[in-house]
Write a protein that holds these residues in place. Structure first.
Motif, short mmCIF file in Angstrom:
data_model
loop_
_atom_site.label_atom_id
_atom_site.label_comp_id
_atom_site.label_asym_id
_atom_site.label_seq_id
_atom_site.Cartn_x
_atom_site.Cartn_y
_atom_site.Cartn_z
N UNK A 96 40.35 -16.94 52.82
CA UNK A 96 40.60 -17.53 51.54
C UNK A 96 41.96 -17.03 51.06
N UNK A 97 42.30 -15.58 51.60
CA UNK A 97 43.43 -14.83 51.15
C UNK A 97 44.45 -14.94 51.77
N UNK A 98 44.45 -15.25 53.12
CA UNK A 98 45.48 -15.12 54.06
C UNK A 98 46.75 -16.22 53.31
N UNK A 99 46.38 -17.45 53.23
CA UNK A 99 47.62 -18.21 52.67
C UNK A 99 48.51 -17.79 51.66
N UNK A 100 47.91 -17.20 50.60
CA UNK A 100 48.43 -16.68 49.61
C UNK A 100 49.28 -15.35 49.92
N UNK A 101 48.75 -14.42 50.88
CA UNK A 101 49.70 -13.39 51.06
C UNK A 101 50.65 -13.69 52.08
N UNK A 102 50.52 -14.69 52.90
CA UNK A 102 51.50 -15.10 53.72
C UNK A 102 52.92 -15.76 52.78
N UNK A 125 40.20 -8.83 66.38
CA UNK A 125 41.11 -9.78 65.71
C UNK A 125 40.54 -11.04 65.26
N UNK A 126 40.04 -11.86 66.46
CA UNK A 126 39.50 -13.13 66.15
C UNK A 126 38.36 -13.14 64.96
N UNK A 127 37.59 -11.91 64.85
CA UNK A 127 36.54 -11.87 63.94
C UNK A 127 37.11 -11.98 62.63
N UNK A 128 38.23 -10.84 62.54
CA UNK A 128 39.27 -10.69 61.28
C UNK A 128 39.47 -12.10 60.67
N UNK A 129 40.37 -12.91 61.66
CA UNK A 129 40.88 -14.12 61.34
C UNK A 129 39.67 -15.10 60.78
N UNK A 168 47.16 -4.47 54.15
CA UNK A 168 46.18 -3.44 53.69
C UNK A 168 45.05 -4.30 52.79
N UNK A 169 45.68 -5.36 51.78
CA UNK A 169 44.82 -6.05 50.98
C UNK A 169 43.67 -7.04 51.98
N UNK A 170 44.25 -7.56 52.83
CA UNK A 170 43.28 -8.28 53.84
C UNK A 170 42.45 -7.57 54.36
N UNK A 171 42.66 -6.32 54.91
CA UNK A 171 41.87 -5.75 55.78
C UNK A 171 40.71 -4.96 54.73
N UNK A 172 41.33 -4.65 53.48
CA UNK A 172 39.99 -4.20 52.44
C UNK A 172 39.18 -5.33 52.04
N UNK A 173 39.57 -6.96 52.10
CA UNK A 173 38.71 -7.66 51.91
C UNK A 173 38.04 -7.87 53.16
N UNK A 174 38.20 -7.57 54.31
CA UNK A 174 37.55 -7.89 55.48
C UNK A 174 36.53 -6.67 55.59
N UNK A 175 36.63 -5.46 55.09
CA UNK A 175 35.80 -4.41 54.94
C UNK A 175 34.65 -4.49 53.92
N UNK A 176 34.96 -5.22 52.62
CA UNK A 176 34.20 -5.31 51.75
C UNK A 176 32.80 -6.23 52.06
#
Length: 403
Positions: free
Chosen positions: A372-378, A361-365, A393-401
């Motif tokens: 870059x995308x978290x503020x807009x998603x929130x 989770x820390x690595x994800x954050x 799902x969108x944030x996890x997709x960005x994380x895995x890309x």
């Protein structure tokens, strides 16, 4: 330190040739022997002398002379039974500083090696008895621990108490009042009390509590008591790090069977009704009878042990020696059946995945695309434009890309 670098670090991060003295086992850092790093990586852990400096080179840094002296001083003082070294070691494992977290893991590996050797010499028997204590506010946990701890130190035991205090959600501060309430035990040279703030950790158990237990055992404490905050489903955390989980309840708290969640009762190996003295003796007997009946209806946690309900008084000391006898019966029965050893192995796996989850989770954050995308998603979630599930799902997709 991210999850990607964590496993290789642990595989290489210790050890040490030993020199025995009468006071302690003293280790010194050594350079690797020729050919030591050949063969599968997993086999390196079992080698006699593994370079700590090689492990740190993986992270682009080396262990300095100052850091080597610090680790040697902490380790030798800890296994020699010095309370100041134990306190400083726990502070090291509680730190959030990246470099100090690496040093803490090196120290823990050395203590683990020492503890394994002690267990081998004792025929595989655990070097310490771990007891978790939980209960609602006002149940008298601290008073009970002081009475029990004083009785155990008088019997020749060394007792460590890891007491977790709730942190303020506003300021982050914590009262740390356990040493104030345990005045006699805190002055006992055969006891060690360590209050720790929860720092927002769910369940009142910090992520480093399990590592603090290892350090206490390495320092020679054969009884480790872990006191936690409150009662609820989140208290499962402490049950997954101790041998015996004790639920303490007061005798005059209303309808106790509804006031405390069923899940935590199922986790309890022993239920203790506190404050069984004076005018509260009759209510205490009533609560004891109710819990004795209720426990018969719950699914058994162990094939060897049936949970018991006992009454004690911290004010008069009545029932405390008998309670300790019941605790010893539990330990002996679980050891004889092998269930205690199996429970500890399962607990290690639980904490492994718990730490993986926390570090992931820390690595994800910290991932650039997520940041870059978290503020807009929130913002879009709070406005109701998209669902939380789609945003995740969108944030996890960005994380895995790939970057």
């Amino acid at each position: 330190m991210g999850p990607a670098g964590f496993l290789p670090f642990l595989q290489r991060a210790y050890t040490l040739s030993s020199t025995c003295t009468s006071a302690a086992v003293i280790f010194s850092f050594q350079l690797p022997r020729a050919g030591l790093w050949r063969g599968p990586a997993y086999a390196l852990v079992h080698q006699r002398s593994i370079s700590v400096e090689k492990a740190f080179r993986h992270h682009g840094s080396e262990l300095t002379d100052k850091e080597s002296r610090l680790l040697n001083r902490l380790y030798n003082g800890l296994v020699g039974g010095q309370r100041s070294s134990l306190a400083e070691s726990i502070t090291l494992v509680e730190t959030q500083h990246p470099r100090k977290k690496e040093l803490a893991q090196v120290l823990l590996q050395r203590v683990l090696a020492f503890r394994q050797e002690q267990e081998r010499l004792s025929g595989g028997k655990p070097v310490a008895f771990r007891v978790g204590l939980s209960g609602p506010p006002g149940a008298g946990k601290s008073s009970f621990i002081e009475v029990l701890g004083k009785m155990l130190t008088e019997k020749g035991h060394k007792v460590s108490v890891l007491a977790v205090d709730p942190s303020s959600c506003t300021t982050g501060g914590s009262l740390m009042g356990d040493k104030t309430r345990m005045t006699e035990l805190s002055r006992d040279m055969n006891a060690f009390i360590r209050p720790s703030p929860t720092s927002g950790t769910l369940g009142g158990v910090t992520r480093t509590t399990n590592e603090s237990i290892v350090l206490c055992e390495g320092a020679g404490y054969d009884i480790v008591l872990v006191e936690t905050v409150g009662v609820g489903q989140s208290e499962f955390a402490v049950a997954d790090m101790v041998d015996l989980f004790v639920l303490l309840i007061p005798p005059a708290g209303g309808d106790e069977l509804q006031g405390i969640k069923r899940g935590i009762i199922e986790k309890a190996d022993l239920v203790v009704v506190t404050k069984s003295d004076g005018e509260l003796i009759i209510p205490a007997r009533k609560i004891q009878a109710e819990y004795t009946s209720a426990l018969k209806l719950l699914r058994k946690k162990s094939k060897t042990w049936k949970p018991k309900v006992v009454r004690v008084s911290s004010q008069t000391g009545q029932g405390v020696p008998e309670l300790w006898d019941v605790m010893l019966q539990f330990r002996d029965a679980m050891l004889a059946s092998g269930e205690l050893q199996a429970r500890r192995r399962e607990q290690q796996k639980v904490w492994l995945f718990s730490l993986i989850q926390e570090n992931a989770l820390q690595h994800f954050r910290e991932h650039p695309a997520v940041q870059a995308g978290l503020p807009e998603m929130e913002q879009r979630v709070t406005q109701g434009d998209i669902s939380p599930g789609l945003a995740a799902d969108l944030l996890l997709r960005a994380f895995r890309s790939p970057k």
